[in-house]
Design a protein around this motif. Structure first.
Motif, mmCIF file in Angstrom:
data_model
loop_
_atom_site.group_PDB
_atom_site.id
_atom_site.type_symbol
_atom_site.label_atom_id
_atom_site.label_comp_id
_atom_site.label_asym_id
_atom_site.label_seq_id
_atom_site.Cartn_x
_atom_site.Cartn_y
_atom_site.Cartn_z
ATOM 1 N N ALA A 44 1.754 9.286 -17.472
ATOM 2 C CA ALA A 44 2.588 8.104 -17.287
ATOM 3 C C ALA A 44 3.972 8.463 -16.770
ATOM 4 O O ALA A 44 4.931 7.749 -17.014
ATOM 5 C CB ALA A 44 2.685 7.349 -18.606
ATOM 6 N N GLY A 45 4.099 9.564 -16.061
ATOM 7 C CA GLY A 45 5.395 10.037 -15.598
ATOM 8 C C GLY A 45 6.169 9.037 -14.752
ATOM 9 O O GLY A 45 7.385 8.955 -14.833
ATOM 10 N N ALA A 46 5.497 8.249 -13.953
ATOM 11 C CA ALA A 46 6.177 7.301 -13.063
ATOM 12 C C ALA A 46 6.319 5.916 -13.683
ATOM 13 O O ALA A 46 6.904 5.026 -13.075
ATOM 14 C CB ALA A 46 5.412 7.194 -11.753
ATOM 15 N N LEU A 47 5.819 5.755 -14.886
ATOM 16 C CA LEU A 47 5.853 4.458 -15.551
ATOM 17 C C LEU A 47 7.259 4.110 -16.012
ATOM 18 O O LEU A 47 7.991 4.966 -16.503
ATOM 19 C CB LEU A 47 4.918 4.492 -16.758
ATOM 20 N N ARG A 48 7.656 2.852 -15.839
ATOM 21 C CA ARG A 48 8.932 2.343 -16.364
ATOM 22 C C ARG A 48 8.610 1.388 -17.490
ATOM 23 O O ARG A 48 7.766 0.510 -17.338
ATOM 24 C CB ARG A 48 9.714 1.651 -15.255
ATOM 25 N N VAL A 49 9.284 1.551 -18.628
ATOM 26 C CA VAL A 49 8.955 0.785 -19.823
ATOM 27 C C VAL A 49 10.200 0.115 -20.377
ATOM 28 O O VAL A 49 11.265 0.720 -20.449
ATOM 29 C CB VAL A 49 8.359 1.720 -20.914
ATOM 30 N N GLY A 50 10.054 -1.135 -20.777
ATOM 31 C CA GLY A 50 11.119 -1.857 -21.463
ATOM 32 C C GLY A 50 10.716 -2.097 -22.907
ATOM 33 O O GLY A 50 9.588 -2.481 -23.175
ATOM 34 N N ILE A 51 11.631 -1.832 -23.821
ATOM 35 C CA ILE A 51 11.381 -2.051 -25.242
ATOM 36 C C ILE A 51 12.438 -3.022 -25.759
ATOM 37 O O ILE A 51 13.628 -2.797 -25.566
ATOM 38 C CB ILE A 51 11.449 -0.731 -26.041
ATOM 39 N N VAL A 52 11.996 -4.084 -26.426
ATOM 40 C CA VAL A 52 12.907 -5.046 -27.031
ATOM 41 C C VAL A 52 12.851 -4.831 -28.542
ATOM 42 O O VAL A 52 11.777 -4.845 -29.140
ATOM 43 C CB VAL A 52 12.505 -6.495 -26.688
ATOM 44 N N VAL A 53 14.031 -4.621 -29.147
ATOM 45 C CA VAL A 53 14.115 -4.304 -30.571
ATOM 46 C C VAL A 53 14.963 -5.356 -31.277
ATOM 47 O O VAL A 53 16.082 -5.645 -30.848
ATOM 48 C CB VAL A 53 14.748 -2.908 -30.788
ATOM 49 N N SER A 54 14.431 -5.888 -32.354
ATOM 50 C CA SER A 54 15.174 -6.857 -33.151
ATOM 51 C C SER A 54 16.164 -6.140 -34.065
ATOM 52 O O SER A 54 15.834 -5.139 -34.681
ATOM 53 C CB SER A 54 14.195 -7.680 -33.996
ATOM 54 N N ARG A 55 17.383 -6.667 -34.160
ATOM 55 C CA ARG A 55 18.365 -6.123 -35.106
ATOM 56 C C ARG A 55 18.043 -6.560 -36.529
ATOM 57 O O ARG A 55 18.429 -5.901 -37.483
ATOM 58 C CB ARG A 55 19.773 -6.583 -34.726
ATOM 59 N N PHE A 56 17.322 -7.688 -36.661
ATOM 60 C CA PHE A 56 16.898 -8.173 -37.966
ATOM 61 C C PHE A 56 15.892 -7.172 -38.535
ATOM 62 O O PHE A 56 15.008 -6.709 -37.828
ATOM 63 C CB PHE A 56 16.256 -9.555 -37.826
ATOM 64 N N ASN A 57 16.017 -6.801 -39.788
ATOM 65 C CA ASN A 57 15.183 -5.759 -40.415
ATOM 66 C C ASN A 57 15.345 -4.433 -39.676
ATOM 67 O O ASN A 57 14.380 -3.733 -39.386
ATOM 68 C CB ASN A 57 13.708 -6.155 -40.463
ATOM 69 N N GLY A 58 16.587 -4.096 -39.383
ATOM 70 C CA GLY A 58 16.900 -2.908 -38.607
ATOM 71 C C GLY A 58 16.317 -1.621 -39.138
ATOM 72 O O GLY A 58 15.949 -0.734 -38.365
ATOM 73 N N ASP A 59 16.200 -1.484 -40.452
ATOM 74 C CA ASP A 59 15.609 -0.262 -41.009
ATOM 75 C C ASP A 59 14.180 -0.073 -40.517
ATOM 76 O O ASP A 59 13.738 1.044 -40.254
ATOM 77 C CB ASP A 59 15.616 -0.309 -42.538
ATOM 78 N N ILE A 60 13.475 -1.161 -40.393
ATOM 79 C CA ILE A 60 12.085 -1.096 -39.931
ATOM 80 C C ILE A 60 12.020 -0.962 -38.415
ATOM 81 O O ILE A 60 11.311 -0.110 -37.883
ATOM 82 C CB ILE A 60 11.308 -2.356 -40.387
ATOM 83 N N THR A 61 12.775 -1.792 -37.705
ATOM 84 C CA THR A 61 12.651 -1.808 -36.243
ATOM 85 C C THR A 61 13.195 -0.529 -35.612
ATOM 86 O O THR A 61 12.688 -0.101 -34.571
ATOM 87 C CB THR A 61 13.344 -3.040 -35.638
ATOM 88 N N LYS A 62 14.204 0.086 -36.211
ATOM 89 C CA LYS A 62 14.707 1.357 -35.668
ATOM 90 C C LYS A 62 13.661 2.452 -35.799
ATOM 91 O O LYS A 62 13.497 3.281 -34.902
ATOM 92 C CB LYS A 62 16.018 1.744 -36.320
ATOM 93 N N GLY A 63 12.930 2.455 -36.916
ATOM 94 C CA GLY A 63 11.835 3.412 -37.079
ATOM 95 C C GLY A 63 10.728 3.188 -36.070
ATOM 96 O O GLY A 63 10.153 4.139 -35.529
ATOM 97 N N LEU A 64 10.435 1.919 -35.792
ATOM 98 C CA LEU A 64 9.432 1.595 -34.779
ATOM 99 C C LEU A 64 9.876 2.060 -33.399
ATOM 100 O O LEU A 64 9.069 2.570 -32.608
ATOM 101 C CB LEU A 64 9.157 0.094 -34.771
ATOM 102 N N LEU A 65 11.177 1.905 -33.117
ATOM 103 C CA LEU A 65 11.716 2.355 -31.828
ATOM 104 C C LEU A 65 11.582 3.866 -31.677
ATOM 105 O O LEU A 65 11.153 4.357 -30.629
ATOM 106 C CB LEU A 65 13.179 1.940 -31.689
ATOM 107 N N VAL A 66 11.917 4.600 -32.719
ATOM 108 C CA VAL A 66 11.800 6.064 -32.674
ATOM 109 C C VAL A 66 10.352 6.472 -32.402
ATOM 110 O O VAL A 66 10.080 7.335 -31.563
ATOM 111 C CB VAL A 66 12.315 6.689 -33.993
ATOM 112 N N SER A 67 9.421 5.831 -33.088
ATOM 113 C CA SER A 67 7.999 6.147 -32.894
ATOM 114 C C SER A 67 7.518 5.780 -31.495
ATOM 115 O O SER A 67 6.740 6.514 -30.885
ATOM 116 C CB SER A 67 7.149 5.423 -33.937
ATOM 117 N N ALA A 68 7.983 4.643 -30.987
ATOM 118 C CA ALA A 68 7.585 4.222 -29.636
ATOM 119 C C ALA A 68 8.090 5.211 -28.596
ATOM 120 O O ALA A 68 7.346 5.606 -27.686
ATOM 121 C CB ALA A 68 8.123 2.820 -29.345
#
Length: 64
Positions: A15-39
């Motif tokens: 997937a070297g040429a792939l461009r990806v957008g990730i939308v992260v909610s600030r609500f429940n930041g402890d959870i969503t930040k962990g999801l962002l790191v994993s993604a």
């Protein structure tokens, strides 16, 4: 439902040429930040370049 003979096959992703957008909610930041790191980790393992990952934070789930 899995098809017979196709269970748990892992194909190498290129997937070297792939461009990806990730939308992260600030609500429940402890959870969503962990999801962002994993993604980001998963995308990196598939060969996506860090410069091709765009992250946008929004206030809550409704904005997503």
């Amino acid at each position: 439902m899995q098809r017979k003979g196709k269970a748990n096959r892992k194909l190498p992703l290129q997937a070297g040429a792939l461009r990806v957008g990730i939308v992260v909610s600030r609500f429940n930041g402890d959870i969503t930040k962990g999801l962002l790191v994993s993604a980001r980790k998963s995308l990196s393992q598939c060969g996506v370049l860090e410069k091709n990952i765009i992250v946008v934070f929004v206030p809550g789930a409704v904005e997503i």
